[in-house]
Enzyme design. Structure first.
Site, PDB file in Angstrom:
ATOM      1  CB  THR A 106      36.926  37.532  31.182  1.00 35.44           C
ATOM      2  OG1 THR A 106      36.945  36.114  31.331  1.00 35.44           O
ATOM      3  CG2 THR A 106      35.695  38.066  31.911  1.00 35.44           C
TER       4      THR A 106
ATOM      5  CG  PHE B 179      36.162  42.639  33.314  1.00 38.52           C
ATOM      6  CD1 PHE B 179      35.770  42.105  34.531  1.00 38.52           C
ATOM      7  CD2 PHE B 179      37.168  41.987  32.602  1.00 38.52           C
ATOM      8  CE1 PHE B 179      36.364  40.960  35.028  1.00 38.52           C
ATOM      9  CE2 PHE B 179      37.763  40.837  33.087  1.00 38.52           C
ATOM     10  CZ  PHE B 179      37.356  40.315  34.307  1.00 38.52           C
TER      11      PHE B 179
END
Ligand SMILES: O=C(O)C(=O)C[C@]1(C(=O)O)C=C[C@@H](O)C=C1
Length: 367
Positions: free
Chosen positions: A263, A265
């Site tokens: 992921t 960010f």
């Protein structure tokens, strides 16, 4: 093998040397911290900001280049990120908002990017992260923007459109999901409580191992872990950090279907409180643009990038919700607007777009 205290004289001598070196390192680190404090005093007089991501990236890049080993180069960045985090905290507190509660991957991303010496500000959702960072209650906000399995985090991208905040950095995490429970067994499990994205990421494992167990979507994985800690019939899906945070057993390790699940960010801040980072030499520029729906519009948009040899590392589209089949395009370019080809390409691109917003220019992830 029996676990007795080691007594080999060579080992004790080596430990003695390690102890002595650790004391030298501590003295050196304290000298470094004093220098950072002196830098902090100058910044206070000048009214300039403490956190300089481009400087931190240069420090880490420089050390990686001269690293003679045996410490691995990947070990250099996390060590110096913590050292700089501790030094920075002597200059001023860094208040960081992220999607909480404690134990979320967003918290892990915030700690990975800023180091552990920060003031943690867990928020209920991305909207709240944007809100507290805009109001000034937090200095920085950290929000997920993209998952390698599930694609873009649409709410974050939509909030970028209207926010006054800009992106000052990015960080990405290997997402390892674990099945967590208050008892160390899969027996008698009634429901797995997790964020819908985590349930989707573990779909294969859950179907194979727990085909008859209910999958219950909840607001966050940390909330699922919290529920699991209060009821042995429930399990959560979350990080190993969440397991220790909520006192749970890991009853299934790395259960996500994709072993390379990552992921990304974005780290955000407000232009009134922070200047845009200068050039670090390894930078990325993120923008969002739209063009009216006419033949060749997309092509015209890409021409300036090709003409000036600027690489595009990301291209996402989101419906503009105008009902006209119009889209916003989220683009990442390699380089900084102070690099002449990038600056010129951006100026030309602006002239062919109906909507043009630079979301931020920042040093590439040093992880
Ligand atoms: O060089 C600076 O400007 C510092 O404040 C020192 C320091 C560091 O510890 O090296 C700390 C915080 C900044 O983000 C960058 C670097």
């Amino acid at each position: 093998m029996t676990d007795t205290a080691p007594t080999a004289p060579e080992l004790l001598a080596l430990r003695h040397q390690i102890d002595a070196l650790d004391r030298d390192l501590l003295a050196l680190l304290n000298r470094r911290a004093s220098l950072a404090q002196a830098v902090g005093e100058i910044k206070k007089k000048e009214g300039s900001v403490v956190f300089r991501p481009e400087r931190e990236a240069q420090v880490i890049d420089g050390l990686k280049q001269v690293n003679a080993g045996p410490l691995r180069s990947e070990s250099v960045a996390p060590i110096w990120r913590e050292i700089m985090s501790a030094c920075r905290s002597l200059e001023t507190p860094t208040r960081v908002a992220y999607m909480g509660p404690a134990g979320t991957f967003s918290e892990e991303a915030a700690l990975g990017y800023f180091g552990a010496s920060i003031v943690r500000m867990p928020c209920a959702n991305a909207d709240e992260v944007f809100h507290v960072t805009t109001s000034g209650a937090a200095d920085f906000g950290v929000v997920p923007v993209e998952n390698s399995n599930e694609g873009v985090v649409t709410r974050s991208l939509d909030l970028f459109l209207t926010t006054p905040l800009f992106i000052i950095g990015e960080t990405s995490l290997m997402v390892r999901q674990n099945l967590l429970r208050s008892i160390d067994s899969l027996e008698g499990l009634e429901a797995v409580c997790a964020h819908p994205q985590a349930l989707a990421q573990c779909h294969g494992w859950l179907s194979n191992h727990l085909p008859h167990v209910e999958r219950r979507p909840v607001s966050s994985n940390a909330e699922g872990a919290r529920l699991a800690s209060t009821n042995p019939a429930l399990a959560g899906i979350a990080s190993e950090r969440a397991a220790s945070e909520y006192g749970l057993h890991v009853v299934g390790r790395a259960i996500q279907d994709d072993p390379h699940n990552r992921t990304r960010f974005a780290v955000l801040t407000h232009p009134d409180r922070h200047p845009r980072p200068g050039r670090s030499g390894h930078d990325c520029t993120s923008l969002v643009v739209s063009v009216v729906n006419r033949p060749g519009a997309m092509h015209d948009m890409l021409v300036p990038l090709k003409r000036h040899g600027v690489s595009m590392t990301r291209f996402e589209s989101r419906p503009a919700r105008s009902g006209q089949w119009e889209y916003y395009f989220y683009i990442d370019l390699q380089g900084h607007p102070e690099d002449p080809p990038v600056g010129t390409a951006l100026a030309e691109l602006r002239t062919v777009c109906d909507f043009f917003k630079v979301l931020g220019t920042y040093p590439l992830d040093t992880h």
